[in-house]
Design a protein around this motif. Structure first.
Motif, PDB file in Angstrom:
ATOM      1  N   ARG A  17       0.826  -1.181   0.000  1.00 40.15           N
ATOM      2  CA  ARG A  17       0.000   0.000   0.000  1.00 40.15           C
ATOM      3  C   ARG A  17       0.876   1.253   0.000  1.00 40.15           C
ATOM      4  O   ARG A  17       2.091   1.178  -0.140  1.00 40.15           O
ATOM      5  CB  ARG A  17      -0.920  -0.018   1.217  1.00 40.15           C
ATOM      6  N   ILE A  18       0.249   2.404   0.206  1.00 39.86           N
ATOM      7  CA  ILE A  18       0.984   3.660   0.263  1.00 39.86           C
ATOM      8  C   ILE A  18       2.007   3.601   1.405  1.00 39.86           C
ATOM      9  O   ILE A  18       1.689   3.203   2.514  1.00 39.86           O
ATOM     10  CB  ILE A  18       0.021   4.842   0.484  1.00 39.86           C
ATOM     11  N   GLY A  19       3.229   4.019   1.138  1.00 36.17           N
ATOM     12  CA  GLY A  19       4.325   3.921   2.107  1.00 36.17           C
ATOM     13  C   GLY A  19       5.491   3.239   1.425  1.00 36.17           C
ATOM     14  O   GLY A  19       5.525   2.010   1.331  1.00 36.17           O
ATOM     15  N   LEU A  20       6.451   4.022   0.933  1.00 32.44           N
ATOM     16  CA  LEU A  20       7.468   3.489   0.031  1.00 32.44           C
ATOM     17  C   LEU A  20       8.286   2.356   0.626  1.00 32.44           C
ATOM     18  O   LEU A  20       8.355   1.259   0.061  1.00 32.44           O
ATOM     19  CB  LEU A  20       8.404   4.622  -0.423  1.00 32.44           C
ATOM     20  N   LEU A  21       8.937   2.593   1.768  1.00 33.87           N
ATOM     21  CA  LEU A  21       9.846   1.582   2.307  1.00 33.87           C
ATOM     22  C   LEU A  21       9.100   0.307   2.695  1.00 33.87           C
ATOM     23  O   LEU A  21       9.571  -0.805   2.429  1.00 33.87           O
ATOM     24  CB  LEU A  21      10.607   2.137   3.512  1.00 33.87           C
ATOM     25  N   GLU A  22       7.934   0.460   3.323  1.00 41.08           N
ATOM     26  CA  GLU A  22       7.175  -0.724   3.744  1.00 41.08           C
ATOM     27  C   GLU A  22       6.674  -1.510   2.538  1.00 41.08           C
ATOM     28  O   GLU A  22       6.712  -2.752   2.542  1.00 41.08           O
ATOM     29  CB  GLU A  22       5.997  -0.306   4.637  1.00 41.08           C
TER      30      GLU A  22
END
Length: 528
Positions: A186-191
């Motif tokens: 989902r939204i959240g680059l590193l995760e």
């Protein structure tokens, strides 16, 4: 008929359900080191308990711990690279920057940065440089990379660059297994990137496991389609499992919670699943597990793909019991699938929670005479310690002071009292010991939309309707019967400080599995 199977760390449970959903037979067998062997044994035990024609089975649903165990143990992971599209942005935090070193080494992790990416509103950060991608591909080949995770900044908003980068890499390296972040997180680059790299590292293992599961079922003469349980309580076909093995990580506790809802008839409650190694505590909302709203750490890696909000504590039937009546301790160490070899009631030399249950008269397994010598005060103290720890876990999962019914499932739930402090009566429905397998057998098919939309003034309802329709279409494409699909959840979160009415919309739809009968050759693909 349909068969549900759940492979746990200690036991492999299986149930045979009739066409009306009634339980015709239920068995519990020991999980084997190769796991597939436990499935073969479970199917044989089902046949012995209630003879059935394998051709009459219309579907087999399996929940498995294969993939999460491989990551936790850092074993059988493919040499993997992470390619991030976002330059000149994001260079300060390279891929896998927050991974445990042992897991980076286990995947022989290599990181590549390239131009590309989008802003939240779809504007490009920079253009894709295909020559740059080809140079990276040559370096991957030189270093023996076999699986690749591609992540573009804000790819849930625009997947354009991920899709094109995959085409360029595939043309250079046709044998490379490629995972795309917009399909996983989902939204959240590193995760999101972390989840995609984990998925890529498991792709080779997934192919072997799917083949093994298929062979196990075929070996029992069953030609029905095979489905695997996903983290959110829905199903995926075997081809989907080959591509997205991370989708199975939490299938065990999710199956138990779904089974608890069906068996108890309570759709909003806390569920305590006491297995052989751990007790998993979760909350059901309208019959489905409450999903985690924050990042989820898996084996020390931060991720943000769909996972249920579950609290696990190290208490189960195989947990070691230590100390005295004044300081009894239960878990977190467990004998696991060696329970039938090491527990006192089976002639072993290790005092386990199962021995305590037998000594207290709460369970009738093994040889009760082998625990008759146990100090009554130690037995009582151990049970009180289990009750206190589980009650604390349930209290930590509550989000309000309102009463929350508690349903206990799993073979180890005999360890719990009839009344739990702070929660009241503990419900134990019929067939509670195999609720996980029942949860797998009755699982539905889902479709989800989760991305950022730009909502212009006066168009909010139009955008929400479009998101609902897309979620329903995805559920049908995944194999749901069209007229059975319903929208289960709609979350709408405006993103502050961003122009253009930016809003994150998440819609989840579920429906009943559309069964097509037995397969005649290769495993059926449900259209995912």
């Amino acid at each position: 008929m349909r068969i549900g199977i759940d492979v746990g760390g200690t036991n492999t449970d299986a149930v045979l359900l009739g066409d009306a959903g009634e339980v015709l037979a239920a068995v519990k067998t020991a999980t084997t080191s190769d796991v597939s062997g436990g499935i073969v044994a479970a199917l044989a035990a089902l046949q012995g308990k209630h003879a059935f024609d394998p051709i009459g089975v219309r579907a087999v649903m399996i929940g498995t711990t294969h993939f999460i165990n491989a990551l936790v143990e850092a074993r059988r992971l493919a040499p993997t690279a992470a390619l991030r599209l976002g330059l000149p942005a994001t260079a300060s935090l390279p891929p896998m920057v927050d991974w445990p070193e042992r897991l980076v080494e286990a995947v022989h992790g290599r990181a590549y940065l390239a131009h590309g990416g989008h802003e939240f509103d779809g504007r490009k950060i920079s253009d894709l440089d295909e020559d740059e991608l080809r140079r990276h591909a040559a370096d991957m080949a030189a270093h023996g990379v076999r699986s690749l995770a591609i992540t573009s900044v804000f790819s849930p908003v625009s997947a354009e660059f991920e899709l094109r980068a995959a085409e360029v890499i595939a043309a250079e390296l046709p044998e490379m297994a490629i995972s795309l972040s917009h399909e996983i997180g989902r939204i959240g680059l590193l995760e999101r990137e972390n989840a995609t790299v984990v998925n890529a590292a498991l792709r080779e293992l997934a192919a072997g496991i799917v083949d093994g599961l298929t062979a196990s079922v075929l070996g029992a003469g069953i030609l029905a389609p095979i489905y695997l349980s996903q983290n959110d309580g829905t199903l995926m076909d075997v081809e989907h499992a080959r591509r997205y093995p991370v989708s199975t990580f939490a299938s065990g506790p999710t199956n138990s919670m779904r089974g608890a809802a069906v068996l108890s008839g309570v759709g909003n409650c806390a569920v305590i699943d006491v297995g052989g190694t751990t007790s998993d505590v979760g909350v059901l909302t309208r019959g489905f597990p409450r999903e985690a709203t924050t990042e989820v750490s898996v084996a020390g890696i931060r991720t943000n793909f769909r996972m249920p909000d579950v609290l696990s504590i190290g208490i189960g039937g195989g947990s070691l019991v230590t100390g005295t009546a004044d300081s009894a301790a239960v878990g977190p160490r467990s004998v696991g699938y060696r329970l039938t070899e090491e527990a006192l009631v089976f002639g072993g030399s290790t005092l386990t929670a199962t021995d305590i249950a037998v000594a207290a008269g709460r369970a009738d397994i093994g040889d009760a005479s082998l625990v008759a010598h146990l100090d009554r005060s130690l037995v009582r103290a151990a049970l009180e310690r289990i009750a206190a720890d589980v009650a604390d876990a349930v209290d930590r999962m509550r989000t309000s002071s309102a009463p929350l019914p508690v349903v206990a499932v799993g073979g180890g739930s005999v360890l719990l009292p009839d009344v739990l402090a702070g929660s009241g009566e503990v419900l134990r429905p019929e067939n509670f010991a195999v609720a996980n397998a029942i949860g797998a057998a009755i699982a539905q098919v889902g479709g989800e939309v989760d991305r950022v939309f730009t909502i212009e003034p006066g168009r909010r309802h139009e955008v929400l309707d479009a998101a609902r329709a897309e979620a329903v279409e995805r559920a049908v494409a995944a194999g749901a019967t069209p007229n059975s699909v319903e929208v289960l959840e709609v979350d709408e979160v405006p993103l502050p400080y961003l122009p253009g009415g930016a809003t994150r919309i998440r819609v989840k739809a579920v429906g009943d599995l559309q069964l097509h009968g037995a397969r005649t050759g290769a495993p059926e693909v449900a259209g995912v």
